[in-house]
Design a protein around this motif. Structure first.
Motif, mmCIF file in Angstrom:
data_model
loop_
_atom_site.group_PDB
_atom_site.id
_atom_site.type_symbol
_atom_site.label_atom_id
_atom_site.label_comp_id
_atom_site.label_asym_id
_atom_site.label_seq_id
_atom_site.Cartn_x
_atom_site.Cartn_y
_atom_site.Cartn_z
ATOM 1 N N LEU A 734 99.192 -17.610 41.932
ATOM 2 C CA LEU A 734 99.152 -17.830 40.492
ATOM 3 C C LEU A 734 98.205 -16.878 39.773
ATOM 4 N N LYS A 735 97.106 -16.515 40.423
ATOM 5 C CA LYS A 735 96.107 -15.703 39.736
ATOM 6 C C LYS A 735 95.295 -14.910 40.743
ATOM 7 N N LEU A 736 94.985 -13.641 40.385
ATOM 8 C CA LEU A 736 94.130 -12.778 41.202
ATOM 9 C C LEU A 736 93.053 -12.170 40.313
ATOM 10 N N ASN A 737 92.095 -11.545 40.940
ATOM 11 C CA ASN A 737 90.998 -10.922 40.204
ATOM 12 C C ASN A 737 91.527 -9.838 39.268
ATOM 13 N N ASN A 738 91.294 -10.010 37.978
ATOM 14 C CA ASN A 738 91.744 -9.047 36.959
ATOM 15 C C ASN A 738 93.248 -8.800 37.022
ATOM 16 N N HIS A 739 93.992 -9.755 37.587
ATOM 17 C CA HIS A 739 95.458 -9.655 37.701
ATOM 18 C C HIS A 739 95.879 -8.442 38.528
ATOM 19 N N GLU A 740 95.007 -7.965 39.403
ATOM 20 C CA GLU A 740 95.289 -6.766 40.199
ATOM 21 C C GLU A 740 95.868 -7.152 41.557
ATOM 22 N N ASP A 741 96.917 -6.432 41.979
ATOM 23 C CA ASP A 741 97.493 -6.649 43.302
ATOM 24 C C ASP A 741 96.479 -6.293 44.381
ATOM 25 N N ILE A 742 96.609 -6.957 45.528
ATOM 26 C CA ILE A 742 95.755 -6.682 46.681
ATOM 27 C C ILE A 742 96.606 -6.055 47.774
ATOM 28 N N ALA A 743 96.250 -4.850 48.189
ATOM 29 C CA ALA A 743 96.958 -4.184 49.278
ATOM 30 C C ALA A 743 96.396 -4.706 50.593
ATOM 31 N N TYR A 744 96.989 -5.796 51.083
ATOM 32 C CA TYR A 744 96.478 -6.414 52.304
ATOM 33 C C TYR A 744 96.669 -5.486 53.499
ATOM 34 N N SER A 745 97.766 -4.761 53.520
ATOM 35 C CA SER A 745 98.046 -3.752 54.544
ATOM 36 C C SER A 745 99.060 -2.787 53.959
ATOM 37 N N SER A 746 99.459 -1.804 54.741
ATOM 38 C CA SER A 746 100.455 -0.855 54.242
ATOM 39 C C SER A 746 101.824 -1.503 54.095
ATOM 40 N N LEU A 747 101.998 -2.685 54.659
ATOM 41 C CA LEU A 747 103.290 -3.362 54.613
ATOM 42 C C LEU A 747 103.303 -4.587 53.707
ATOM 43 N N GLN A 748 102.154 -5.178 53.457
ATOM 44 C CA GLN A 748 102.106 -6.413 52.671
ATOM 45 C C GLN A 748 101.083 -6.289 51.544
ATOM 46 N N TRP A 749 101.524 -6.668 50.354
ATOM 47 C CA TRP A 749 100.649 -6.751 49.193
ATOM 48 C C TRP A 749 100.656 -8.181 48.695
ATOM 49 N N ILE A 750 99.550 -8.549 48.056
ATOM 50 C CA ILE A 750 99.435 -9.863 47.436
ATOM 51 C C ILE A 750 99.482 -9.673 45.931
ATOM 52 N N SER A 751 100.400 -10.363 45.274
ATOM 53 C CA SER A 751 100.637 -10.134 43.857
ATOM 54 C C SER A 751 100.879 -11.451 43.138
ATOM 55 N N GLU A 752 100.433 -11.537 41.907
ATOM 56 C CA GLU A 752 100.657 -12.736 41.104
ATOM 57 C C GLU A 752 102.146 -12.991 40.932
ATOM 58 N N GLY A 753 102.504 -14.259 41.036
ATOM 59 C CA GLY A 753 103.891 -14.652 40.861
ATOM 60 C C GLY A 753 104.736 -14.526 42.106
ATOM 61 N N ARG A 754 104.129 -14.083 43.218
ATOM 62 C CA ARG A 754 104.890 -13.868 44.448
ATOM 63 C C ARG A 754 104.316 -14.675 45.606
ATOM 64 N N ASP A 755 105.095 -14.712 46.683
ATOM 65 C CA ASP A 755 104.646 -15.365 47.907
ATOM 66 C C ASP A 755 103.406 -14.658 48.446
#
Length: 979
Positions: A734-755
């Motif tokens: 639902l919410k991340l720091n400054n609405h910024e995506d997190i590049a967890y790895s080169s294959l997976q990112w964490i983004s608002e509104g997504r799994d």
């Protein structure tokens, strides 16, 4: 009129003081039974020891009531003592469930809980409780990230709610947080899923709670029980097939330059066809031997057991050997005091494959079938000899001669518990535990091996963990006519200490794996030595009120403090509210006798999570540097005095239905929203730090759980029962720091509104039919801001985008149990659906010195213009980066697995009397016998994060699905004997 006169006459008779003990059908004390005097309309409730005290007319009657049991009406007949044993009416409703700091009958529960008996738990052969729970509890997702017997399963209850903090459940053994238990010693496992159930553990229950209750002795004859089994573990290749010598030769011939192919790949290579998989894997042996003694008197009961478990991994030089001892003793000192002690100790020897470099797990897939691992004289090649073609120039068989990765772990804990029955309604209990775990491991690369790098290397690692916890409880339980009230207060304190030391040495003579023999000793790359400590304190109060046995309200408030958090917010308050309505007890339901139980449940609460590292709120330095031969320090953690708990709001609606004494259905709907995430937020490098831990962000999980149990056929000599569970969960950030995506790895990112486990990469668009080039999507926007999708054969020009999630859409399991006379058959399947798994499964000529998989069925490779193919044209050196990370390698990870089949036979009583045995059962059991899946690799079951080495596995084996240690297929025979 006559009955009123009779009641009045009885009420006027002299009263006697009546006492007694009520027991259940197993002979155990039965707390919470309503004891009622109809003549005086007075009553009482049995206490924790099943005892009651009341005044009753000498010639009157006493009524004993409990849900799921037959109502019993007994005459007083002037007696002063009246012991009672209740008779079962509905066994399923009478199951005792451990919930928080108390125990209740299943029919009295107002929250979302699931219970797995020890018998149900141990149908699969494993020494890990998490793995044994797979597919047996709705809402609990269990994933085995590795088939290595040293790696524990990942357990998630109702979806992951954390990013940087741990997302696993809290384990409670025998009423105290923490602890371990051998699966054979487990009486039951209770999974607490909603706030009303788990909330008493407040600050650490946001991810659910798993309560393990171990076995206890019972008064009576001493019982000796022997359970022994042994069998074989074998690898399953799934749908993956590696090319043999001829297949690889033909494939490379299709893309090599014809002018040089015969020179680079002479035909005599076909005389060698090494099966590297066969060299790396083996048929292992699993043994599980358990012996227990239990019994005692009315005052003292005991349970003593010993267990030996040994599982050889299917990859050579991997294995797990465990010795376990348990002693549970309960002694009633007098009518007021009861003392219980529980001691558990285990010794574990473990081994991981240590050939070095990439290890056998990966090299068995990469090494070429043309390379012979042996010299002409039968000695083993290193892989660096002239003529070796394979890319890594490494033969794991050579490293196995000298290298090893072994360790030992000692774990022990002791509980001392005291119950003081102050009055029939008020009990004080103190539960206390001290636990210890020590681990030592050695990783040795001999100077003669390639991994030894001409030096000889030794890694020594050791760790120690100690926990002290005391939990003091005051429990008030009282019946006021049709009103029942239970109040519990708890004060708890906990201290945990952890130490780790790691050394690295090199320049070691051959065969001397002793650190003193090293000419050069320094800090290990596995991390510096460290000492940490944390403390938790907690106070709580809970009230549980029931009216007429059908309306229930429960509420609790928990105040907890932790040293892990900042000085400004070290403490936090949590709460739970719940209620239930047993509709089947209403008078209007009498016309519907089909329902044995119909109950509505609802709960709401706030729970927390504190599972981060110690000292994350403090500004600390790390003394891991040197300057001019003097010790030096560097900034390690940026302080945050406002750091506090993650908080999870949990809403649950449930429905329980029991019908015809044959059908039991439970449905739960939930919404679990976590705020103030404990998130590692990046900071400018100029600050001297990489990140700071803050309370930022929010994650939500919503879902439905269904659990259905049926007795399909119940006849004198034949029964058939079915258990089915299904879980559907939807996860959303639902919410991340400054609405910024997190590049967890080169294959997976964490983004608002997504799994939370979303895949992020270039999206594969297929193969160009004209030239066989790879294609990826390019996403741009038009003048109206609408997305426009085109394709490109340039990997760098392709658009990074979200392409699915690793989270399954639904999971579950089903068990069928059939019994005919002395023969029983149990069939258990589990399933997962809707998840995406990354399987980097092939190369298109980019690595001609590595082996490659045979294309799975349904896939074709481009050969000529006009071909509609799934895989691009093979080109020497690679076809426009077609092998790089993209959704080309994302596959459907859905599967249906035959997790266990057990066929057993109970020896006839006539034979048992002859050999003087109480019971004897022989069985044949198989685990992971068959998996239905469209996944093209070895095994679709995988952790949710790629490139993560599971805890307990050698660091040489980086993890993605194509290099996962596969699950073993097991076949065991055994016998259970009771003397």
């Amino acid at each position: 009129m006559l009955s009123l006169i009779t009641s009045a006459v009885i009420a006027q008779q002299p009263e006697v003081r009546l006492t007694g003990t009520v027991k259940d059908e197993k002979g155990n004390p039965f707390p919470g039974v309503t004891v009622y005097v109809p003549a005086t309309k007075k009553g009482a409730t049995t206490d924790a020891g099943g005892k009651y005290v009341l005044q009753a007319p000498a010639g009157g009657e006493i009524i004993f009531k409990a849900i799921g049991y037959k109502t019993m009406t007994l005459p007083v007949s002037g007696r002063s003592s009246l012991p009672v044993t209740m008779e079962v009416e509905n066994a399923a409703l009478n199951e005792v469930v451990v919930v928080g700091y108390t125990s209740k009958r299943l029919s009295q529960i107002s929250s979302a809980v699931s219970v797995v008996s020890g018998k149900q738990l141990n149908d699969v052969t494993s020494n890990n409780v998490g793995s044994l729970l797979q597919g047996k509890v709705a809402g609990v997702v269990v994933q085995n990230p590795s088939g290595n017997p040293n790696v524990a399963a990942d357990v998630t209850i109702r979806g992951a709610s954390s990013i940087s903090a741990a997302a696993g459940p809290l384990y409670v053994v025998d009423g105290i947080i923490g602890g371990t238990a051998n699966p054979n010693d487990i009486e039951s496992v209770t999974v607490l899923k909603d706030a009303a159930a788990a909330g008493l553990y407040g600050a650490r229950s946001a991810n659910g709670v798993i309560i393990i209750t171990t076995k206890s002795g019972k008064a009576g004859k001493t019982v000796i029980h022997l359970n022994t089994s042994a069998g074989a573990n074998k690898m399953s290749m799934g749908n993956m097939r590696l090319m043999n010598s001829q297949q690889l030769y033909d494939y490379q011939k299709s893309y090599f330059d014809p002018a040089t192919f015969q020179q680079e790949r002479p035909a005599n290579l076909l005389s060698q066809n090494t099966d590297w998989m066969d060299l790396a894997y083996r048929t292992g042996l699993t043994q599980n031997h358990h012996l227990s003694l239990s019994g005692g008197s009315e005052k003292t009961q005991f349970y003593v057991s010993g267990n030996y478990y040994n599982e050889q991994g299917i990859i050579r030089h991997t294995g797990n050997e465990v010795y376990n001892l348990r002693v549970n003793i309960a002694h009633r000192i007098n009518d007021k005091l009861k003392l219980s002690t529980r001691v558990n100790a285990s010794s574990r020897n473990f081994e991981n494959e240590a050939s070095g470099n990439y290890g056998a797990l990966l090299l068995s897939r990469l090494n070429l079938p043309w390379d012979n691992p042996y010299n002409a004289d039968g000695s083993i090649k290193m892989g660096t000899e002239p003529g070796w073609i394979g890319r890594e120039h490494d033969n794991f068989l050579h490293g196995w001669q000298y290298n090893f990765d072994k360790g030992k772990q000692i774990t022990a804990y002791a509980d001392v518990n005291l119950d003081y029955y102050i009055t029939p309604h008020l009990t004080f209990s103190t539960y206390n535990r001290v636990s210890y775990s020590g681990l030592r491991s050695e990783l040795y690369y001999d100077v003669r091996s390639k991994a030894g790098r001409g030096l000889g290397e030794l890694y020594n690692n050791s760790s120690m963990e100690q926990r002290l916890i005391t939990s003091n409880r005051l429990n008030y339980n009282r019946q006021f006519g049709e009103h029942a009230l239970n109040i519990i207060g708890v004060a708890e304190g906990e201290k945990n200490t952890f130490e780790r030391n790691s050394l690295y040495g090199n320049k070691i003579p051959a065969g001397l794996h002793i650190m003193d023999a090293a000419a050069n000793i320094q800090r290990s790359q596995f991390g510096p030595g460290t000492k940490t400590e944390n403390r938790f304190t907690k106070g709580l109060v809970q009230a549980d009120y029931t009216y007429l046995g059908k309306y229930n309200l429960i509420g609790a408030y928990i105040l907890e403090s932790s040293s892990r958090f900042g000085a400004n917010h070290r403490s936090a308050g949590f709460y739970t509210l719940g209620g239930s309505w047993t509709i089947s007890k209403e008078s209007f339901m009498r016309s519907l006798p089909v329902f044995d139980l119909l109950k509505l449940r609802a709960s709401y609460g706030l729970t927390g999570n504190a599972e981060i590292g110690d000292y994350q709120a403090l500004g600390i330095y790390s003394y891991t540097s040197q300057y001019a031969s003097n010790p030096g320090s560097v900034p390690a953690v940026q302080g945050n005095p406002d750091l506090t708990w993650e908080k999870t709001k949990n809403i649950n609606l449930g429905l329980d239905i029991d019908m015809l004494k044959r059908i039991s259905l439970t449905v739960d709907l939930y919404d679990k929203t976590t705020t103030d995430l404990l998130l590692d937020v990046p900071v400018p490098y100029t600050s001297g730090y990489d990140f700071v831990t803050r309370n930022v962000g929010s994650v939500r999980n919503r879902g439905i759980e269904i659990n259905l149990n049926t007795k399909n056929i119940v006849r004198p000599h034949f029964t058939w029962e079915t258990g089915f569970n299904l879980s559907i969960n939807r996860n959303k950030v639902l919410k991340l720091n400054n609405h910024e995506d997190i590049a967890y790895s080169s294959l997976q990112w964490i983004s608002e509104g997504r799994d939370l486990y979303s895949w992020h990469m270039r999206k594969w668009a297929g193969v160009d039919p004209q030239n066989g080039d790879p294609l990826w999507e390019v996403v741009t926007t038009d003048s109206n801001g609408k997305p426009v999708v085109t394709t490109t054969n340039s990997y760098d020009d392709a658009t990074l985008q979200y392409v699915g999630a690793a989270s399954p859409k639904f999971t579950g399991g089903m068990t069928n149990r059939l019994s005919y006379k002395g023969i029983s058959l149990s069939v258990f399947v589990n399933f997962v659906s809707g998840n995406k798994v990354y399987e980097e499964s092939t190369n298109d000529g980019s690595e001609p010195t590595s082996n490659v998989r045979v294309l799975p069925g349904g896939r074709t490779r481009w050969q000529k213009p006009g071909d509609i193919a799934t895989d691009p044209r093979a080109v020497y050196g690679g076809n426009k980066n077609s092998d790089l990370e993209s959704s080309r390698f994302l596959e459907d990870g859905s599967y249906l697995r035959l997790r266990n089949v057990t066929l057993s036979y109970d020896l006839p009583e006539r034979f048992l009397r002859t050999v003087k045995l109480a019971n004897a059962r022989v069985f044949l059991s198989g685990d992971n016998l068959w998996t239905w899946t469209s996944f093209s690799g070895l095994d679709p079951e995988m952790g949710l994060r790629p490139y993560a080495t599971p805890a307990g596995e050698s660091g040489n084996n980086f993890q993605q699905n194509s290099t996962k240690y596969p699950l073993a297929r097991k076949l065991l025979v055994g016998i259970n004997i009771t003397f």
